[in-house]
Design a protein around this motif. Sequence first.
Motif, PDB file in Angstrom:
ATOM      1  N   HIS A  65     -14.322 -15.137  43.034  1.00 27.80           N
ATOM      2  CA  HIS A  65     -14.143 -13.816  43.636  1.00 27.80           C
ATOM      3  C   HIS A  65     -12.851 -13.238  43.069  1.00 27.80           C
ATOM      4  CE1 HIS A  65     -11.796 -16.452  46.204  1.00 27.80           C
ATOM      5  NE2 HIS A  65     -11.208 -15.437  46.788  1.00 27.80           N
ATOM      6  N   ASP A  69      -5.283 -14.559  43.606  1.00 28.22           N
ATOM      7  CA  ASP A  69      -4.966 -15.969  43.337  1.00 28.22           C
ATOM      8  C   ASP A  69      -6.100 -16.689  42.599  1.00 28.22           C
ATOM      9  OD1 ASP A  69      -6.311 -15.508  45.776  1.00 28.22           O
ATOM     10  OD2 ASP A  69      -5.730 -17.451  46.593  1.00 28.22           O
ATOM     11  N   HIS A  70      -7.139 -15.951  42.213  1.00 30.40           N
ATOM     12  CA  HIS A  70      -8.270 -16.540  41.482  1.00 30.40           C
ATOM     13  C   HIS A  70      -8.475 -15.893  40.115  1.00 30.40           C
ATOM     14  CE1 HIS A  70      -9.695 -18.800  45.066  1.00 30.40           C
ATOM     15  NE2 HIS A  70      -8.871 -17.914  45.609  1.00 30.40           N
ATOM     16  N   ASP A 176     -13.153 -19.795  47.904  1.00 29.83           N
ATOM     17  CA  ASP A 176     -12.509 -19.760  49.225  1.00 29.83           C
ATOM     18  C   ASP A 176     -13.524 -19.746  50.363  1.00 29.83           C
ATOM     19  OD1 ASP A 176     -10.146 -19.661  47.882  1.00 29.83           O
ATOM     20  OD2 ASP A 176      -9.569 -17.646  48.531  1.00 29.83           O
ATOM     21  N   HIS A 219      -8.628 -24.093  47.404  1.00 35.01           N
ATOM     22  CA  HIS A 219      -7.372 -24.403  48.098  1.00 35.01           C
ATOM     23  C   HIS A 219      -7.517 -25.775  48.754  1.00 35.01           C
ATOM     24  CE1 HIS A 219      -5.823 -20.342  47.503  1.00 35.01           C
ATOM     25  NE2 HIS A 219      -7.039 -19.910  47.811  1.00 35.01           N
TER      26      HIS A 219
HETATM   27 ZN    ZN Z   1      -7.775 -17.980  47.425  1.00 38.29          ZN
END
Ligand code: ZN
Length: 238
Positions: A65, A69-70, A176, A219
């Motif tokens: 997605h 942070d990806h 996530d 994560h």
């Molecule tokens: Zn994330």
Amino acid sequence: MSFARRGLFSIFRIKMPRVNAWLARHGGRWLLVDSGKPKTSGALFDGIAGACLKPRDISLLIITHAHYDHVGSAGRLKRETGAPIAIHGEEAGLLRTGGFEISDGLNALGRVRAFLGRHAAPRSMFAFEPAEPDIIVESEMRIDGFGFPAAIIHSPGHSRGSISLLADDGSLFSGDLAISQPLPGIWSHMPIYGSSARDIKKSWRMLLERGAKHVYPSHGHDFPAKELESLLSRYGEN
Ligand SMILES: [Zn+2]
Ligand SMILES: [Zn+2]
């Protein structure tokens, strides 16, 4: 970088500040799931080198997605690997433009952090190099043509366009949608941000029914998929 497990795929975890990317090998070919935060591409490329790979050895990039942070190193990865990027249609625009979105909070902590992220954090923190996606996934796509016995499956809930990679041996790269965090109860695998907690649970159920056995989240550490089953039976599916 650490070796995680050997099944149909050999799987390596690239551990970056508070987020993972996953390298998976099958039959001499490699794919990479997610690309970490902006400004941490050094750690990502160190992880690739740590698996004794050159960037050009990677033949497919899957972005679960388009949260910052990806997608952080997606642009550099595309340049240096030459590999196509697969992403869901709902997320493609953010990747293409370097756009910024934070999902709503699903609990009190998530709501506070979503508010701070939207209103207090400097935008520079989320800025990343855009990348043109090559493969737009809608509901599902097999990737046998790239040499991997697996399917990319739309699994909404954390964001509307979240996708997961489910290998034929039950290895699930969940982004996530399902994570590991040191919080007790239902939050042990439920993300604190999402477009819908109900959709998250529906996607968990769908992936369990499709044969998910072991989860590699973006994560935290990997875990058996049956832990999702027990959360669903403890807390209900609605
Ligand atoms: Zn994330
Ligand atoms: Zn996210």
